[in-house]
Design a protein around this motif. Structure first.
Motif, PDB file in Angstrom:
ATOM      1  N   ASP A 191       0.849  -1.194   0.000  1.00 53.57           N
ATOM      2  CA  ASP A 191       0.000   0.000   0.000  1.00 53.57           C
ATOM      3  C   ASP A 191       0.883   1.241   0.000  1.00 53.57           C
ATOM      4  N   SER A 192       0.325   2.348  -0.466  1.00 54.15           N
ATOM      5  CA  SER A 192       1.125   3.554  -0.664  1.00 54.15           C
ATOM      6  C   SER A 192       1.262   4.409   0.591  1.00 54.15           C
ATOM      7  N   GLU A 193       0.443   4.139   1.624  1.00 56.21           N
ATOM      8  CA  GLU A 193       0.463   4.974   2.828  1.00 56.21           C
ATOM      9  C   GLU A 193       0.756   4.129   4.058  1.00 56.21           C
ATOM     10  N   SER A 195       0.134   4.794   7.195  1.00 54.60           N
ATOM     11  CA  SER A 195      -0.981   4.747   8.143  1.00 54.60           C
ATOM     12  C   SER A 195      -2.002   3.700   7.732  1.00 54.60           C
ATOM     13  N   ARG A 196      -2.205   3.540   6.438  1.00 56.42           N
ATOM     14  CA  ARG A 196      -3.144   2.524   5.948  1.00 56.42           C
ATOM     15  C   ARG A 196      -2.539   1.134   6.077  1.00 56.42           C
ATOM     16  N   VAL A 215       5.444  -0.556   1.977  1.00 54.29           N
ATOM     17  CA  VAL A 215       4.803   0.745   1.778  1.00 54.29           C
ATOM     18  C   VAL A 215       5.463   1.425   0.590  1.00 54.29           C
ATOM     19  N   ARG A 217       4.228   3.273  -3.602  1.00 55.47           N
ATOM     20  CA  ARG A 217       3.277   3.353  -4.712  1.00 55.47           C
ATOM     21  C   ARG A 217       3.500   2.135  -5.602  1.00 55.47           C
TER      22      ARG A 217
END
Length: 353
Positions: A191-193, A195-196, A215, A217
């Protein structure tokens, strides 16, 4: 929604001060109290005029153009209250029939439920309950996940030893569903974020599952890919979320018509980039929670024109509608959300790592 009317009114009125519009507090209070006093409209009672007026004109016209025979029902379901659906963790099984066993546990807690029509491990509650009330939820016996989202596992045709990528994985519902569905696979959740990605980790820990978290893009391969190809890829691409408006009604206000073109270009870019990481003979499942063909079947059609190695792997299933380039699920009354799936196979012989 789940928040009681009096609590919603109070919190909204108090928020006016933080927004610097304290002088509007009496007006906000009066308007919201007037609305809360209106009689509730039960499912099926709203007229087409009410339904149409509740959507921005561009969404209404786009759905009408794309699905002329279904558009009114699609909009109506977008205003309905969705059911609460569970995915039973087959790795947590205490019997040979884990779904039936969990149904029995729900019955013991006097929670009414029924099996889902298409997902082999899906259970739909007749009325939503707090997750704390679900038997053995903290221990990982079940997760909250819509039936449509659960269908990705069967499409991937997973086998022991497979190297799997879940791209755009947060918050991790499908990551965990994949790991539950087949033992002995090696899964990378991307995932790119950060926090997610932390949400993915929380879900993995509750369910006692293991995955490699990265983590980055997804389209920036040089930042995360080690050059070792994947047997299976799930690309649950960023989209308009137009098929799950009933779960996120703020989409009507936040999403703009111009967003769709930009999202479509990103979706094609992600698909093109991730395709390089798939083994010949491997399968990539493309998914969105969109109702718009511009983000779905047309993306697959454009991609197939560009990639000689790509082959559409037909989805023969009792759910959804065949679009020629994948299957479109529509939001159902007391049933699954809207979703789109396409399955692609990479031609050629397997390559050594």
């Amino acid at each position: 929604m789940r928040t009681p009317a009096h609590a919603a009114i109070n919190e909204t009125v108090q928020a006016a001060a933080e927004l610097g519009i304290e002088h509007f507090k009496p007006l906000i209070n009066a308007v919201l109290r007037k609305i809360s006093a209106l009689p509730a409209i039960e499912a099926g009672e709203a007229t087409n005029e009410i339904i149409n007026a509740s959507y921005p004109e561009w969404i209404k016209e786009k759905v009408k153009h794309n699905w002329p025979e279904k558009w009114q029902d699609i909009l109506r379901q977008g205003n309905a209250r969705p059911p609460m659906t569970l995915r039973v963790n087959r790795q947590f099984a205490e019997s040979d029939e884990p779904r039936q066993h969990y149904l029995d546990l729900l019955t013991e807690q006097e929670i009414e439920a029924q099996t889902c029509a298409f997902s082999s491990f899906g259970i739909q509650l007749l009325k939503p309950v707090p997750v704390a009330a679900l038997p053995k939820f903290r221990e990982g016996a079940a997760s909250v996940q819509d039936e449509a989202a659960q269908l990705c596992c069967d499409l991937l045709e997973l086998e022991e030893g497979h190297k799997v990528l879940d791209a755009c994985a947060a918050p991790g519902g499908k990551t965990c569903a994949i790991l539950e569905s087949q033992t002995g696979i090696h899964l990378t959740a991307l995932d790119s974020e950060a926090s997610r990605a932390a949400k993915i980790d929380e879900n993995l820990k509750r369910l006692n599952l293991q995955a490699e978290l990265k983590v980055s893009r997804a389209e920036e391969l040089e930042q995360w890919w080690d050059g070792k190809h994947f047997d299976r890829i799930l690309l649950d691409a960023p989209c308009s979320a137009s098929a799950v408006i009933r779960r996120h009604p703020d989409i009507k206000l936040l999403r703009k018509e111009g967003d769709i073109k930009a999202l479509a270009e990103l979706q094609l870019q992600l698909l093109t980039s991730l395709w390089k990481t798939l083994k010949p003979g491997g399968i990539l499942v493309y998914a969105t929670c969109s109702i718009f063909p511009q983000e779905n079947s047309r993306i697959i059609e454009r991609f197939l024109r560009q990639q000689d190695q790509a082959e559409l792997f037909k989805i023969d299933a009792p759910w959804g509608q065949d679009t020629g380039f994948g299957r479109q699920l529509f939001p159902q009354e007391n049933g699954h959300d809207g979703f789109f799936y396409a399955r692609l196979k990479k031609r050629g012989s397997e390559i050594p790592e």
